[in-house]
Design an enzyme around this catalytic site. Structure first.
Site, PDB file in Angstrom:
ATOM      1  N   GLU A 185       0.804  -1.227   0.000  1.00 47.24           N
ATOM      2  CA  GLU A 185       0.000   0.000   0.000  1.00 47.24           C
ATOM      3  C   GLU A 185       0.835   1.274   0.000  1.00 47.24           C
ATOM      4  O   GLU A 185       0.557   2.205  -0.747  1.00 47.24           O
ATOM      5  CB  GLU A 185      -0.966   0.023   1.186  1.00 47.24           C
ATOM      6  CG  GLU A 185      -2.290  -0.677   0.939  1.00 47.24           C
ATOM      7  CD  GLU A 185      -2.201  -2.180   1.127  1.00 47.24           C
ATOM      8  OE1 GLU A 185      -1.150  -2.656   1.581  1.00 47.24           O
ATOM      9  OE2 GLU A 185      -3.181  -2.884   0.817  1.00 47.24           O
ATOM     10  N   HIS A 231     -10.915  -5.049  10.224  1.00 50.48           N
ATOM     11  CA  HIS A 231     -11.464  -4.910   8.882  1.00 50.48           C
ATOM     12  C   HIS A 231     -12.828  -4.231   8.870  1.00 50.48           C
ATOM     13  O   HIS A 231     -13.558  -4.323   7.899  1.00 50.48           O
ATOM     14  CB  HIS A 231     -11.597  -6.276   8.209  1.00 50.48           C
ATOM     15  CG  HIS A 231     -10.303  -6.843   7.747  1.00 50.48           C
ATOM     16  ND1 HIS A 231      -9.339  -7.289   8.602  1.00 50.48           N
ATOM     17  CD2 HIS A 231      -9.790  -7.009   6.508  1.00 50.48           C
ATOM     18  CE1 HIS A 231      -8.288  -7.732   7.915  1.00 50.48           C
ATOM     19  NE2 HIS A 231      -8.542  -7.562   6.651  1.00 50.48           N
TER      20      HIS A 231
END
Lengths: 429, 362
Positions: free
Chosen positions: B93, B162
């Protein structure tokens, strides 16, 4: 020769400017000279390998022939650029202590051969560079005027970022300077993104003749950061026109390189950074970063590879900062012997000596070049000092490219234009 | 006081798992009349049209190309635009976000997809320090027309790491614009506006909404349809209370408004659409009309988007208020895994209804 102006200049901060001590003894050759060169050339034909240029023992000056590939004009430009870097930074120290600049100021003195050898000697105005918080000299080598850089350091409206960036955040669109980045590793993927734009321009937008390159500068400490490895991987994966230049000055603030970085292989027990290149499918090259012509030679090859579309190169420059990490660093951990070793390899007198012995300049010419630089630095300080402070209106400008970013008020005007939005109370000095 | 109520309302929630099951079930199938469109198709068509319109637009991220998108938002784009413009990245990322930012600095218009915004934490330095600040630090020399998009907010059954909302985080950063679409029209209009915008825009989508279908006007299907960033939309007009929300919670507010109507309460529902810039005027105008305001968000209460809405209501229309403004938010806990706890940690329609009724002394 011993009393050249160059030696005197360097001597101001590095007392033993020209030592008789054989330099480079600390670095063992990694492979025979010729084989390394041949290997480096072969690597351009698709082979990926790590090579090290010969150690410092044989300074360029002593070799004559081969390195004299530099013309007189080039030599003068190289010398002037290195002297400008040094003089500028030493002036910064003075100005910092006089309170003319503030915050963190990281000086580049000692590392000039890298900035000059890569940027000044090999790059074009339209190439990109990404720097770190130690970015003043990279900006100068790339062509940003000393006036603009010094004014930025003074926090003045005439600075290259109108005083909004400061020491660690030099930008110049015109010269492809994509910024100084204060967080280590932050600039590496960004510089790679600029390389991505070049490749996209070639491969998608049809500008096949676009042969710009993007060069990332960072230090040995950064090579332990995740973004470094992520970027090495993607640079090869996408075959981007990018050069990674590690300025290994041995110290990440107070952390000595071998204390921070694991050995690069079981065999050599040394934390070589250039050896990480081949692990990511690109050539890794080690070069004496105190010798501007050697840096130039390695950089030229890497830049040529990138321009030819052959992908990235990792260059590790062995260099040294002659001052502490920043002007606030008491620099208590580095030993005198180590400093002396590198002071003796000061790139500036070394190159002056080379020019003299190769007929590229006379002592008078060298003095003249130095005088011009000194005048330029004096001038930029005067310019910065006399320049106006930023207008208070700047406080709220440039947060967004689109001024609607702040929203639109009830009267239909941009909110940031309205009285009372926030005038700001900070005194911009 | 409001905080205490929040805590109580979170703990008192007795929702079961059927809520999520219902939300996930039939909506994953996309078979709809021409006037209906899923959020997924809306986002997909928005990117498709903008890539067709402008060669400098490309998309990069994990699984965006050959896999067709982890949530199939990029479905078909690889086939249409090829691997040079639909770029699969490694799972890195920080690296690929930085590349997107650098490519934007150099003149391209990248769409950086985060599989979910949870993973944007790996790259937040490149978003906050690189993308958001360089226009300012360079005194306007560098622009960063990049879009960061992906699923944000609570998902279902995926626990604490998450399942969380980063709206308040990004919306607090000067130099970033932040939008959060609710329906298909929002998704098309806001994403297209974000791609065309000269600044970095964070587009907070919602995984649960991807498969949900909404009616959409012909006008919103035009290839040049955009929704202005910074403008809220009144989804339902009302006179007794204003419910302010963004993303998935807009749907909850609409349901709450229906229930409230049966009890004789007329609720206005304001869909913020943009969190930065936030439409202060729309909030103030609605509160001046209804004299009561409740904000609803999935995120945590403290320093949340709701806090900002409360501040706006008080700053702009203190004298118009007939009751203290209230927030309905997620409980201040990391998201629990167990279904009963998860439901209790999230705002539910019932909470909104109960809060309004208490506020109205009903």
């Amino acid at each position: 020769m011993a009393s050249t102006a160059a030696a005197a200049l360097a001597g101001r901060l590095a007392p033993p400017a020209l030592s008789s001590r054989p330099a480079g003894a600390a670095t063992a050759p990694l492979c025979p000279v010729g084989a390394a060169r041949r290997a480096a050339r072969r690597s351009t034909a698709g082979r990926v390998m790590a090579v090290a240029t010969p150690p410092v023992k044989q300074a360029a000056a002593a070799k004559g022939g081969k390195a004299a590939a530099v013309t007189k004009e080039e030599a003068h430009a190289i010398y002037s650029d290195m002297v400008l870097g040094r003089e500028f930074e030493e002036m910064c120290a003075q100005m910092y202590y006089r309170g003319k600049m503030f915050g963190f100021v990281h000086l580049y003195s000692g590392q000039e051969a890298v900035s000059t050898g890569v940027i000044k000697a090999c790059l074009r105005k339209d190439d990109f560079i990404c720097s770190t918080y130690r970015d003043h000299v990279h900006a100068l080598s790339k062509g940003v005027s000393a006036r603009k850089v010094m004014a930025e350091l003074f926090g003045k409206k005439t600075g290259c970022c109108r005083g909004q960036g400061g020491s660690m955040h030099m930008f110049d669109r015109e010269h492809g300077l994509l910024g100084g980045y204060a967080f280590i590793g932050e600039g590496i993927p960004v510089g790679l993104g600029a390389a991505f734009q070049i490749a996209y321009n070639q491969r998608v937008l049809g500008s096949e003749q676009d042969d710009r390159v993007s060069v990332n500068f960072f230090g040995d400490g950064t090579c332990n950061v995740g973004q470094f490895y992520e970027s090495l991987n993607m640079a090869t994966l996408y075959k981007l026109p990018c050069i990674f230049v590690v300025e290994n000055n041995k110290w990440a603030i107070g952390m000595n390189h071998p204390r921070a970085t694991a050995p690069s292989s079981v065999a050599d027990n040394e934390p070589w950074i250039y050896k990480k290149g081949p692990a990511f499918g690109m050539p890794g090259v080690h070069v004496d970063g105190m010798d501007v012509l050697k840096v130039r030679e390695v950089a030229m090859e890497a830049v040529a590879r990138a321009r030819r579309g052959e992908g990235p190169t990792l260059i590790e420059c062995e260099t040294y900062r002659f001052r502490g990490h920043s002007l606030a660093d008491p620099d208590e951990l580095r030993k005198k012997e180590e400093k002396d070793h590198y002071f003796a390899r000061d790139p500036i007198p070394q190159f002056a000596k080379y020019m003299l012995s190769n007929g590229l300049a006379t002592e008078e010419e060298i003095k003249e070049l130095e005088k011009r630089v000194q005048e330029e630095v004096e001038d930029c300080v005067e310019f910065a000092d006399q320049s106006p402070k930023p207008d208070m209106s700047q406080l709220l400008e440039n947060v967004f490219a689109d001024p609607k970013g702040f929203g639109i008020g009830p009267d239909g005007r941009y909110r940031y234009e309205q009285p009372g939005f926030t005038a700001g109370t900070a005194e911009v000095s | 006081m409001a905080l205490r109520r929040l805590a109580l309302s979170g703990a008192a929630a007795l929702r079961t798992s059927q809520g999520h099951a219902a939300a996930l079930g039939p909506q994953l199938l996309r078979t709809y009349a021409s006037t209906q469109m899923t959020v997924r198709d809306a986002l997909n068509s928005a990117m498709d049209e903008e890539m067709a319109r402008d060669d400098s637009v490309f998309i990069m991220g994990e699984e965006v190309a050959e896999y067709q998108g982890a949530y199939k938002i990029t479905r078909g784009l690889l086939q249409k635009y090829g691997p040079k413009r639909v770029k699969d990245t490694p799972i890195t990322e920080a690296g690929f976000t930085g590349i997107g930012v650098g490519a934007a600095f150099a003149g391209l218009r990248p769409i950086v997809e985060f599989m979910t915004f949870n993973f944007s934490m790996q790259a937040i330095d490149q978003i906050v320090n690189s993308a958001a600040k360089h226009h300012y630090m360079s005194a306007g020399q560098v622009t960063c027309p990049v879009v960061f998009r992906g699923a944000n907010g609570a998902a279902a059954g995926v626990a604490a790491q998450h399942s969380q909302c980063f709206a308040a985080w990004y919306a607090s950063v000067p130099g970033l614009k932040v939008v959060a679409p609710y329906d298909a029209e929002d998704s098309r209009g806001l994403l297209k506006a974000a791609i065309r915008d000269p600044d970095p825009v964070v587009v907070l989508e919602n995984e649960i909404l991807y498969g949900e279908s909404f009616p959409i006007d012909e006008a919103a299907l035009d290839k040049d349809f955009t929704v202005p960033i910074g403008k809220a939309k009144v989804m339902r007009s009302g006179s007794d209370v204003t419910l302010v929300a963004f993303g998935k919670m807009v749907g909850y507010c609409l349901k709450a408004a229906e229930l409230l109507e049966q009890e004789g309460v007329s609720a206005e529902v304001l869909n913020l659409r943009s969190l930065k810039p936030i439409d202060r005027d729309a909030i103030a105008a609605s509160v001046r009309k209804t004299h009561r305001v409740v904000s609803v968000e999935e995120g945590w209460p403290q320093h949340g988007v709701g806090s900002e809405i409360m501040a706006i209501a008080i700053e702009e229309c203190f004298d118009d208020l007939d009751a203290p403004p209230e927030r309905v938010t997620g409980a201040e806990v990391p998201m629990p895994y167990a279904q009963n706890l998860e439901a209790a940690a999230l705002p539910q329609v019932d909470h909104v209804v109960a809060t309004v009724k208490r506020m109205m002394n009903k």
